[in-house]
Design an enzyme around this catalytic site. Structure first.
Site, PDB file in Angstrom:
ATOM      1  N   ASP A  15      -5.277  24.897   1.918  1.00  0.00           N
ATOM      2  CA  ASP A  15      -5.018  26.319   1.770  1.00  0.00           C
ATOM      3  C   ASP A  15      -3.941  26.478   0.691  1.00  0.00           C
ATOM      4  O   ASP A  15      -3.332  25.490   0.255  1.00  0.00           O
ATOM      5  CB  ASP A  15      -4.545  26.882   3.111  1.00  0.00           C
ATOM      6  N   ASP A  60      -1.641  29.974   0.130  1.00  0.00           N
ATOM      7  CA  ASP A  60      -0.511  30.803   0.563  1.00  0.00           C
ATOM      8  C   ASP A  60       0.108  30.245   1.838  1.00  0.00           C
ATOM      9  O   ASP A  60      -0.584  30.013   2.835  1.00  0.00           O
ATOM     10  CB  ASP A  60      -0.974  32.247   0.800  1.00  0.00           C
ATOM     11  N   GLU A 120      -3.153  38.916  13.114  1.00  0.00           N
ATOM     12  CA  GLU A 120      -3.576  37.626  12.557  1.00  0.00           C
ATOM     13  C   GLU A 120      -2.910  36.450  13.254  1.00  0.00           C
ATOM     14  O   GLU A 120      -3.563  35.437  13.525  1.00  0.00           O
ATOM     15  CB  GLU A 120      -3.250  37.586  11.063  1.00  0.00           C
ATOM     16  N   SER A 171      -8.750  29.357  -0.564  1.00  0.00           N
ATOM     17  CA  SER A 171      -7.741  30.381  -0.265  1.00  0.00           C
ATOM     18  C   SER A 171      -8.389  31.739  -0.013  1.00  0.00           C
ATOM     19  O   SER A 171      -9.355  32.126  -0.689  1.00  0.00           O
ATOM     20  CB  SER A 171      -6.749  30.496  -1.424  1.00  0.00           C
ATOM     21  N   LYS A 190     -13.304  30.838   6.166  1.00  0.00           N
ATOM     22  CA  LYS A 190     -13.107  29.780   5.164  1.00  0.00           C
ATOM     23  C   LYS A 190     -13.890  28.543   5.606  1.00  0.00           C
ATOM     24  O   LYS A 190     -13.337  27.563   6.092  1.00  0.00           O
ATOM     25  CB  LYS A 190     -11.629  29.480   4.996  1.00  0.00           C
ATOM     26  N   ASP A 199      -2.269  26.365   7.276  1.00  0.00           N
ATOM     27  CA  ASP A 199      -1.171  26.988   8.023  1.00  0.00           C
ATOM     28  C   ASP A 199      -1.688  27.961   9.072  1.00  0.00           C
ATOM     29  O   ASP A 199      -0.889  28.664   9.703  1.00  0.00           O
ATOM     30  CB  ASP A 199      -0.236  27.740   7.058  1.00  0.00           C
TER      31      ASP A 199
END
Length: 502
Positions: A251, A253, A298, A366, A415, A440
């Site tokens: 990933d 960010d 989230e 991402s 993803k 993350d």
């Protein structure tokens, strides 16, 4: 190779050296590269095992299989005791004594004046004759089950511990005071067995800690692992495959970029646009409101992915629609990144460079803005040819003005291979079946779903926010969890171990 209780210790001892351990009454097991031999000794000794092995190999098959016999001459305490047991049929094996045995009887009254008072001394031959050659006792086969190596109780004053007689066992319940020489030998035996146990413990500890010495970064205080042994096995298999079979999927960010710095949040690729000067104040307020509403959803550990999925699609769609209304120019992107507070993690240059030098592909998957994150990597000087990015890319018109975002929409929970159907990236890397995955969020765990024939995968997760609430789920999902770790130290340490040429 020295084998001690089914443990290979050749890395500690030389190939021809060994130690002797009491595993059976009246005999010691010697181990060496040549084989195993059971050597009767009346005291605790150490030295080369090759001598005792060679001694047993000089015997004929009949002699090697024959039962033990008393020594020549008047005989020591060992020989008389064995002969007496054979005559009466009360050997320790017939009594069920096995290895345990009993305490040593006081036999001085039954022996003649020629018998030795010390059980550690071999009787001399009579009439000045040459001493007969030492005969090795019959070597019993090693048991199939694992031997249990227990330290005997410490001998009390004037008493030998049970099963610790140095010239053979005695029936239980007959412990008597022994002579000072016997007490000394018992204490010597106890001390030597303590030393042997310390050696075994040290070697086992060294074996368990050897992996940590190879990847010392896994000993950091920020590291959490559910099964450290499993992590060790996976990393070892990744190293065995080497650089030719490895690929890294990550990933961007808050994985390759920092989550915060000096108590302040660092921006994501979306936030860089939201906070830039090209966005109107009204647009900034609406984007900030979206963040305040959807971000807690989230990271909510109590909501399921099914509940979050439509809300994440809603958030991304609304944010992209607002950005499309701001008339952003393609030429503004580089300046946006330069003026932002975005920061890559410490050690990121080492991470990118060693992958490039080892020709290991890095796939960045991402849900951010692809044009922004590519510019971040480019300005950091690490956008090497081995880097491939799949993300949400802006769609500009002929005049370089943003008019929307290209499909498919990539958000935090899709993803996976559903958005990679039209790409040939993973098909081109069909031989790279070992994966190091960095993420993350829980949605990042599916980033490798498009890889065919995965053999080994190590999942490393960065737990940046709400640590206490989300720790348990992250430890269950990821192999290695990094709590509030703003560096690439662990990833770099693992890669250095895997890619090191031996």
């Amino acid at each position: 190779m020295l084998v001690l209780d089914r443990i290979q210790l050749s890395s500690y001892f030389g190939p021809s050296e060994g130690i002797l351990l009491v595993l059976r009454r009246g005999s010691f097991w010697s181990a060496s590269q040549s084989g195993l031999a059971s050597t009767p000794r009346n005291n605790w000794v150490g030295g080369s095992c090759a001598q005792s092995v060679a001694q047993s190999q000089r015997l004929s098959p009949e002699e090697r299989s024959a039962p033990p016999r008393p020594a020549a001459g008047t005989g020591g305490r060992t020989g008389q005791l064995i002969g007496r047991q054979q005559a009466t049929g009360s050997t320790p094996e017939s009594r069920g004594g096995g290895r345990g045995g009993g305490t040593l009887r006081k036999a001085s009254a039954r022996q003649g004046p020629a018998s030795s008072s010390s059980c550690s001394r071999r009787p001399a031959a009579r009439n000045g004759a040459a001493r007969p050659a030492r005969r090795a006792l019959r070597s019993p086969a090693l048991p199939q089950h694992r031997r249990v190596f227990r330290l005997p109780p410490r001998p009390e004053h004037g008493e030998l511990h049970k099963g610790g007689g140095m010239s053979g066992g005695q029936p239980p319940g007959t412990a008597e005071k022994t002579k000072p020489a016997h007490r000394f030998k018992a204490m010597l035996l106890y001390k030597e067995m303590q030393d042997a146990r310390r050696i075994v413990a040290f070697l086992m500890f060294s074996y368990l800690m050897s992996f940590s010495h190879k990847v010392p970064e896994l000993e950091k205080a920020t590291v959490r692992m559910k099964d450290a042994e499993q992590v060790k096995k996976i990393v070892s298999r990744l190293k065995k495959g080497g650089a030719d079979h490895l690929q890294v999927i990550s990933d961007f960010d808050m994985t390759l970029t920092r989550f915060g710095f000096n108590g302040r949040r660092c921006p994501t690729s979306h936030n860089i646009i939201d906070n830039s000067q090209v966005i109107s104040e009204e647009g900034k307020k609406k984007l900030a409101d979206l963040l305040l509403y959807y971000y807690p959803i989230e990271i909510d550990p109590y909501r399921t992915v099914e509940d979050k999925l439509p809300l994440m699609v809603e958030w991304w769609t609304k944010a992209h629609s607002l950005l499309s209304q701001q008339k952003i120019l393609k030429s503004d992107i580089a300046q946006m990144v330069k003026e932002s507070d975005v920061m890559l993690r410490d050690g990121i240059k080492v991470f990118f460079d060693q992958l490039y030098q080892s020709r290991v592909p890095l796939f960045i998957f991402s849900a951010g803005v692809g044009d922004i994150l590519e510019e971040i990597i480019r300005q950091a000087g690490v956008f090497h040819p081995n880097v491939n990015v799949v993300s949400n890319y802006m769609d500009f018109d002929d005049h370089g003005v943003l008019r929307g975002f290209k499909k498919p929409l990539i958000h935090i929970y899709n993803k996976n291979n559903t958005v990679l159907e039209n790409t040939e990236y993973f098909q081109q890397l069909c031989t790279r079946t070992n994966i190091l995955l960095l993420g993350d969020s829980m949605g990042d765990l599916s980033m490798a779903d498009g890889v065919a024939n995965v053999e080994n995968i190590l999942r490393v997760g960065f737990l940046n926010d709400k640590v206490e609430e989300r720790r348990e789920k992250y430890i269950e999902a990821y192999d290695v969890v990094l709590e509030k770790d703003e560096t690439m130290d662990v990833a770099n340490g693992i890669l250095q171990f895997i890619l090191a040429k031996t």
